[in-house]
Design an enzyme around this catalytic site. Structure first.
Site, PDB file in Angstrom:
ATOM      1  N   HIS A  99     -28.124 -34.890   1.680  1.00 56.77           N
ATOM      2  CA  HIS A  99     -28.891 -34.936   0.431  1.00 56.77           C
ATOM      3  C   HIS A  99     -28.094 -35.638  -0.654  1.00 56.77           C
ATOM      4  O   HIS A  99     -26.892 -35.857  -0.528  1.00 56.77           O
ATOM      5  CB  HIS A  99     -29.238 -33.520  -0.050  1.00 56.77           C
ATOM      6  CG  HIS A  99     -28.042 -32.714  -0.466  1.00 56.77           C
ATOM      7  ND1 HIS A  99     -27.179 -32.140   0.458  1.00 56.77           N
ATOM      8  CD2 HIS A  99     -27.541 -32.401  -1.687  1.00 56.77           C
ATOM      9  CE1 HIS A  99     -26.219 -31.499  -0.194  1.00 56.77           C
ATOM     10  NE2 HIS A  99     -26.398 -31.642  -1.493  1.00 56.77           N
ATOM     11  N   ASP A 101     -27.681 -34.824  -4.839  1.00 55.63           N
ATOM     12  CA  ASP A 101     -28.023 -33.737  -5.751  1.00 55.63           C
ATOM     13  C   ASP A 101     -29.025 -34.199  -6.807  1.00 55.63           C
ATOM     14  O   ASP A 101     -28.945 -35.328  -7.303  1.00 55.63           O
ATOM     15  CB  ASP A 101     -26.768 -33.233  -6.481  1.00 55.63           C
ATOM     16  CG  ASP A 101     -25.735 -32.672  -5.513  1.00 55.63           C
ATOM     17  OD1 ASP A 101     -26.124 -32.177  -4.445  1.00 55.63           O
ATOM     18  OD2 ASP A 101     -24.535 -32.733  -5.850  1.00 55.63           O
ATOM     19  N   HIS A 254     -24.391 -36.521   0.651  1.00 59.55           N
ATOM     20  CA  HIS A 254     -23.357 -35.656   1.229  1.00 59.55           C
ATOM     21  C   HIS A 254     -24.011 -34.551   2.039  1.00 59.55           C
ATOM     22  O   HIS A 254     -25.201 -34.270   1.897  1.00 59.55           O
ATOM     23  CB  HIS A 254     -22.406 -35.114   0.168  1.00 59.55           C
ATOM     24  CG  HIS A 254     -23.078 -34.401  -0.963  1.00 59.55           C
ATOM     25  ND1 HIS A 254     -23.694 -35.058  -2.002  1.00 59.55           N
ATOM     26  CD2 HIS A 254     -23.240 -33.084  -1.215  1.00 59.55           C
ATOM     27  CE1 HIS A 254     -24.198 -34.183  -2.850  1.00 59.55           C
ATOM     28  NE2 HIS A 254     -23.945 -32.960  -2.398  1.00 59.55           N
ATOM     29  N   ARG A 269     -17.882 -26.692  -8.861  1.00 54.87           N
ATOM     30  CA  ARG A 269     -18.576 -27.966  -9.048  1.00 54.87           C
ATOM     31  C   ARG A 269     -18.985 -28.180 -10.503  1.00 54.87           C
ATOM     32  O   ARG A 269     -19.612 -27.306 -11.091  1.00 54.87           O
ATOM     33  CB  ARG A 269     -19.823 -27.984  -8.163  1.00 54.87           C
ATOM     34  CG  ARG A 269     -20.550 -29.316  -8.198  1.00 54.87           C
ATOM     35  CD  ARG A 269     -21.783 -29.294  -7.322  1.00 54.87           C
ATOM     36  NE  ARG A 269     -22.965 -29.260  -8.165  1.00 54.87           N
ATOM     37  CZ  ARG A 269     -24.196 -29.421  -7.700  1.00 54.87           C
ATOM     38  NH1 ARG A 269     -24.425 -29.586  -6.414  1.00 54.87           N
ATOM     39  NH2 ARG A 269     -25.216 -29.390  -8.530  1.00 54.87           N
TER      40      ARG A 269
END
Ligand SMILES: O=C(O)CCC(=O)C(=O)O
Ligand SMILES: [Fe+2]
Length: 278
Positions: A99, A101, A254, A269
């Site tokens: 995917h 983000d 990723h 993150r």
């Protein structure tokens, strides 16, 4: 004058940046070099950067405004930092499918700075793929076909009520009631900074081509997903505590491998705001 060292990594996407200490504010001249490497490659790695939350926030703010993700649990005391966690008794991980983000947002995030805090004794690598190369390696005929298409992306089936995350990720993925909107993006985007073309559909969040049914879309989307994730277009990153991956959501995918059941993996993150895609 200080110079950073930029090393290619195994595989065909990403570079490792050496010779910079991110526990201190990066001087403007070095930052400009790092920025160029980021725009050129869409994926940069650092090693042995044992950043505090304050350090990570300061580095992130050099890139732009921090985006506070509405679905991820936050690091206590730091709303700007999302926690990507899997505990020894949990089976599902976060991000365990190819995917990019935030493609479910009409203005998707620029990218994310992911810092490894705790890593399992083995496994837990992350795969990355280049969407520049995915585009370049299509035939001219396919490129022309895709240029005219938009695709619908959504967060509903991933983060919404009844989704796998909402059932299995109690406390890790939150606010399922906010997963209500869809977004439309061109299938081929021009990267706002590099001006290079990139394929912009992904297996996790893309539902269908605009004006096509799900059934009509599926074969072509599946073809593109297999094409983009092929081995000569990807790299596999092995983490240790203090490793950082900073990826550009506009030109990479990723996929977090989920092969370390029974052990904890914890990452911090920070996501940076992006701009609308054309
Ligand atoms: O844990 C990872 O390696 C990546 C997880 C993920 O998809 C993300 O943080 O966006
Ligand atoms: Fe992700």
């Amino acid at each position: 004058m200080n110079k950073i060292n930029i090393q290619p990594v195994p595989g065909n996407v990403g570079v490792e940046i050496q010779g910079v200490d991110l526990t201190k504010k990066v001087p403007e001249s070095l930052f400009e070099e790092i920025r160029e490497a980021f725009i050129e490659n869409g994926l940069i790695f650092f090693r042995n950067q044992n950043l505090t939350p304050e350090d990570q926030i300061r580095f992130a703010e050099q890139w732009g405004k921090i985006n506070i993700n509405r679905f991820f649990a936050k690091v206590e005391g730091y709303d700007q930092i999302a926690e990507v966690r899997k505990e020894p008794d949990q089976k599902g991980n976060i991000g365990g499918e190819w995917h990019t983000d935030h493609s479910y947002d009409q203005i998707p995030a620029l990218g994310s700075i992911l810092l490894a805090k705790e890593i399992p004794s083995k496994g837990g690598d992350t795969l990355f793929a280049s969407m520049y190369k995915a585009y370049e390696n299509l035939s001219d005929g396919m490129k022309v076909t895709l240029e005219n298409l938009n695709a619908i992306h959504s967060s509903r089936h991933i983060f919404g009520d009844g989704s796998v995350y909402s059932k299995s990720s109690k406390g890790r993925i939150v606010n399922s009631e906010l997963a209500t909107q869809d977004a439309i993006h061109p299938v081929i985007i021009t990267h706002p900074e590099s001006k290079k073309k990139a394929l912009y559909v992904n297996r996790a969040f893309t539902l269908r081509f605009e004006g096509w049914t799900d059934e009509e879309s599926k074969p072509l989307l599946n073809y593109l997903y297999d094409h983009a994730a092929c081995e000569n277009n990807t790299t596999r990153f092995k983490w240790s505590p203090g490793s950082i991956a900073f990826w550009d959501n506009r030109c990479t995918w990723h996929n977090a491998l989920n092969d370390y059941h029974g052990e904890r993996r914890l990452m911090h993150r920070i996501t940076i705001e992006g701009s609308a895609l054309v």
